[in-house]
Design a protein around this motif. Structure first.
Motif, mmCIF file in Angstrom:
data_model
loop_
_atom_site.group_PDB
_atom_site.id
_atom_site.type_symbol
_atom_site.label_atom_id
_atom_site.label_comp_id
_atom_site.label_asym_id
_atom_site.label_seq_id
_atom_site.Cartn_x
_atom_site.Cartn_y
_atom_site.Cartn_z
ATOM 1 N N GLY A 144 -19.240 -66.059 -51.381
ATOM 2 C CA GLY A 144 -20.030 -67.133 -51.982
ATOM 3 C C GLY A 144 -19.168 -68.161 -52.682
ATOM 4 O O GLY A 144 -19.453 -69.355 -52.633
ATOM 5 N N ALA A 145 -18.094 -67.690 -53.340
ATOM 6 C CA ALA A 145 -17.211 -68.618 -54.038
ATOM 7 C C ALA A 145 -16.586 -69.595 -53.042
ATOM 8 O O ALA A 145 -16.439 -70.786 -53.327
ATOM 9 N N PHE A 146 -16.236 -69.095 -51.872
ATOM 10 C CA PHE A 146 -15.590 -69.943 -50.865
ATOM 11 C C PHE A 146 -16.595 -70.890 -50.220
ATOM 12 O O PHE A 146 -16.325 -72.081 -50.056
ATOM 13 N N VAL B 139 -10.458 -77.870 -51.911
ATOM 14 C CA VAL B 139 -11.484 -76.828 -51.737
ATOM 15 C C VAL B 139 -10.937 -75.466 -52.174
ATOM 16 O O VAL B 139 -11.630 -74.691 -52.842
ATOM 17 N N LEU B 140 -9.688 -75.187 -51.820
ATOM 18 C CA LEU B 140 -9.109 -73.889 -52.198
ATOM 19 C C LEU B 140 -9.003 -73.761 -53.723
ATOM 20 O O LEU B 140 -9.266 -72.692 -54.282
ATOM 21 N N ILE B 141 -8.618 -74.854 -54.387
ATOM 22 C CA ILE B 141 -8.535 -74.800 -55.854
ATOM 23 C C ILE B 141 -9.917 -74.494 -56.434
ATOM 24 O O ILE B 141 -10.066 -73.679 -57.340
ATOM 25 N N GLY C 296 -14.026 -70.846 -58.447
ATOM 26 C CA GLY C 296 -15.294 -70.192 -58.097
ATOM 27 C C GLY C 296 -15.185 -68.679 -58.193
ATOM 28 O O GLY C 296 -16.097 -68.011 -58.673
ATOM 29 N N MET C 297 -14.052 -68.125 -57.748
ATOM 30 C CA MET C 297 -13.868 -66.677 -57.857
ATOM 31 C C MET C 297 -13.863 -66.264 -59.327
ATOM 32 O O MET C 297 -14.416 -65.234 -59.703
#
Ligand code: ATP
Ligand code: MG
Lengths: 258, 365
Positions: free
Chosen positions: B274-276, B50-52, B57-58
């Motif tokens: 939103g990216a997260f 998810v972090l990747i 996403g960022m």
């Protein structure tokens, strides 16, 4: 030497000659108004000065130097700021953020220092904010500072757009119909502000306006256009009583209200 | 009910608006640091994934959410980051150099690729960037000597100053590596958005014409946005390569590009949150579907949920629901809930209804 001069400028869109061989000079410290019926080419003159359009003939000079080689985004660095007839604000940003974008031409920081928000960037931000706050005080926008544009009434938007132009610290301010759609009271505020902008801030103003009361109150000189051509130039009184001007307005339904 | 009293200009420059906010994020950070103690390797791997995606996403959020430039080609830049990193690693260059370099090179190449399409707007830009994604697939296959073609590449092991980091061997270390990169990108993103450049991005998104009239060089600023966006995406790609272990052209197909875009739309365009949020949906969705499917099969005995393509289907459904009912994405919903509590009991139902907006009938250009 005049601050801004147009020399025999012509621009046509297809077959329509929107600006036809127009020449005028705006001197430093002047309030100069463009009047004329709808479709006369007034906004097109502004868009030519903003470099959105290239004139087909003629020249546009600022401080005696042609600006025709500049891109639109280089015009603000000459000290020219403008408003738009149909308000072009950044809708999804607050009033404060809108005014801060007005500081763009004074940006000194580079990408690397901004990525790490170096102390120099912080210092610069404070200075920008200081200028912006002075504009907010001048136009009495304190209550709207953190409001989003998308939710603001029309009259306030007009003022915010003026504020954003002032935040650039211009020498020449182009106002496209600053009072259109404003109430009588708001228009009176606008008259005071334009006078202060001229007298206290020493900013030269080039204005398009239909409200002849406003034009007559603040303008030093007026140029009347119709169908892209110059009709008359002179003091507000001279232009308003000029037979060609009266005829042009009568032809379009007599919008002039003296 | 909370009032925020501002005392100096710095109150608006600071990263956190008020003390409780700083406290929440600190608590979140501590939670993230303590996560390896709370989760087993499998779920820690899911969080890493998810972090990747949040990093990717960022990258896309900066371009699409904040600058208003749609890209359907970002899987290509994920691929570029992954291949550059793996190839440089296999040449014996240390990871501490290959990772940042993969990001920087992806940024530069992305900008060069983007220059010709920068003049396009809206749907045309989307189509042109989609073409980038299609081309990337072919190029990866054709550049077999470097990329291994359809066979793909195996990401060489990571060695940071003698410390071996591997997704399976040392999942905790890999998690911390990804977390570190996430925080780094987050910091840079936040800093840019509170600087003149970030304001120019947003200005360009909302009105190109007046941004220009205020001195924003449109071409240069768009190119910068592309470069930063691609660089961040390249970093995510490099990490994704290590997460996947082995990858080929199929790993970075068009579906991934579209998924990235949908992710930030669902999360909430125009906010870093939103990216997260979007990454959480995309990252956990396959897991969620698998669990639901097992549950359905066990309890109701039907197998229809195991059909292929169900993931894309559910994803599309979620997207449609969001566009219909919450165009501001998960973050938009979250802001409303938060405002409700902050203003309690003064919340008005129509608070987030947009007032009459004014048509720009005579908009030039
Ligand atoms: N981009 C364009 N393409 C084609 N025609 C244009 C364009 N911009 C302006 N025109 C035409 O040029 C003429 C002058 O337009 P302009 O907007 O300058 O008028 P104006 O004097 O500002 O009128 P108003 O008082 O209604 O604002 C009009 O006939 C208009 O339709
Ligand atoms: Mg006009």
């Amino acid at each position: 030497m005049s601050l801004l001069s147009l020399e025999n400028v012509t621009l046509s869109f297809g077959g329509l000659i929107a600006v036809n061989n127009v020449s005028f000079h705006v001197g430093e410290g002047e309030v100069f108004s463009l009047v004329g019926p709808n479709g006369a080419g007034k906004s097109t003159v502004f868009n030519l000065i903003s470099r959105f359009y290239d004139p087909q003939k003629g020249n546009i000079k600022v401080n005696g130097e042609s600006i025709l080689r500049l891109r639109p985004d280089q015009v603000p660095s000459l000290g020219i700021a403008r408003t738009f007839q149909n308000i072009e604000l950044f809708e999804q940003s607050t009033v404060l953020q809108n005014l801060l974008i007005g500081r763009q031409r004074h940006r000194k920081s580079n990408l690397l220092s901004e990525m790490f928000f170096a102390p120099s960037v912080r210092e610069e931000e404070r200075r920008h904010r200081h200028v912006v706050e002075e504009v907010i005080d001048f136009l009495e926008l304190q209550a709207y500072r953190d409001k989003y544009i998308a939710g603001l009434p029309y009259g306030i938007r007009k003022v915010v757009e003026l504020a954003r132009a002032l935040a650039t610290e211009p020498k020449l301010l182009l106002l496209d119909e600053p009072a259109s759609g404003l109430s009588l009271e708001e228009t009176n505020d606008m008259i005071y502000w334009i006078e202060d902008i001229k007298k206290q801030m020493n900013i030269t103003v080039l204005m398009v306006e239909h409200d002849m009361n406003l034009v007559a109150s603040v303008s030093d000189r007026v140029l009347a256009l119709a169908d892209g051509k110059e009709l008359a130039i002179g003091t507000p009184q001279e232009v308003q009583s000029h037979p060609d001007v009266i005829k042009a307005y009568l032809g379009t339904g007599g919008e002039i209200n003296v | 009910m909370r009032f925020v009293f501002k005392r100096s200009y710095d109150d608006d420059i600071k990263l956190f608006k008020h003390r409780p906010q700083a406290f929440y994020y600190l608590a979140l950070l501590i939670l993230m640091l303590a996560l390896p103690l709370l989760l087993d390797d499998f779920f820690l791997g899911e969080v890493t994934y998810v972090l990747i995606f949040a990093i990717a996403g960022m990258g896309l959020m900066l371009l699409t959410g904040h600058t208003g430039q749609v890209s359907l080609g970002h899987a290509a830049f994920l691929a570029l980051g992954a291949y550059l990193n793996a190839i440089m690693l296999s040449k014996g260059i240390p990871f501490v150099i290959t990772l940042p370099l993969a990001g920087i090179l992806t940024g530069i190449i992305g900008m060069i690729i983007a220059l010709p399409v920068l003049r396009l707007h809206g749907i045309y830009l989307a189509i042109a960037t989609l073409a980038i994604s299609v081309l990337a697939d072919d190029i990866i296959v054709m550049a077999e000597p470097f990329t291994g073609g359809v066979t793909g590449l195996v990401a060489p092991p990571i060695d940071i100053f003698g410390l071996d980091i591997d997704r399976y061997g040392t999942p905790i270390l890999f998690y911390f590596l990804v977390l570190f990169v996430t925080l780094f990108v987050l910091m840079i993103y936040r800093n840019i958005m509170r600087s003149p450049l970030g304001r120019a991005f947003v200005a360009m998104r909302d009105s190109e014409i007046s941004a220009q009239a205020l001195g924003v060089n449109i071409t240069k600023t768009k190119a910068t946005a592309f470069a930063i966006s691609c660089a961040i995406t390249g970093l995510a790609g490099a990490l994704l390569g290590h997460f996947a272990g082995a990858f080929n052209n199929e790993t970075f197909n068009i579906v991934l590009s579209i998924q990235l875009l949908l992710m930030i739309v669902i999360g909430g365009l125009g906010s870093i949150h939103g990216a997260f949020f979007g990454a959480m949906v995309v990252g956990f969705l396959p897991q969620f579907i698998a669990i639901t499917r097992d549950f359905a099969t066990d309890n109701f005995g039907f197998n229809s949920l195991s059909m292929p393509g169900i993931e894309t289907g559910v994803f599309a459904l979620i997207l449609v629901l969001f566009i219909l009912f919450e165009p501001m994405g998960i973050y938009g919903r979250w802001v409303k809930i938060r405002t409700y509590f902050e203003l309690f009991p003064f919340y008005r139902k129509n608070m987030f209804k947009r007032q009459k907006s004014y048509l720009k009938t005579e908009r030039m250009k």
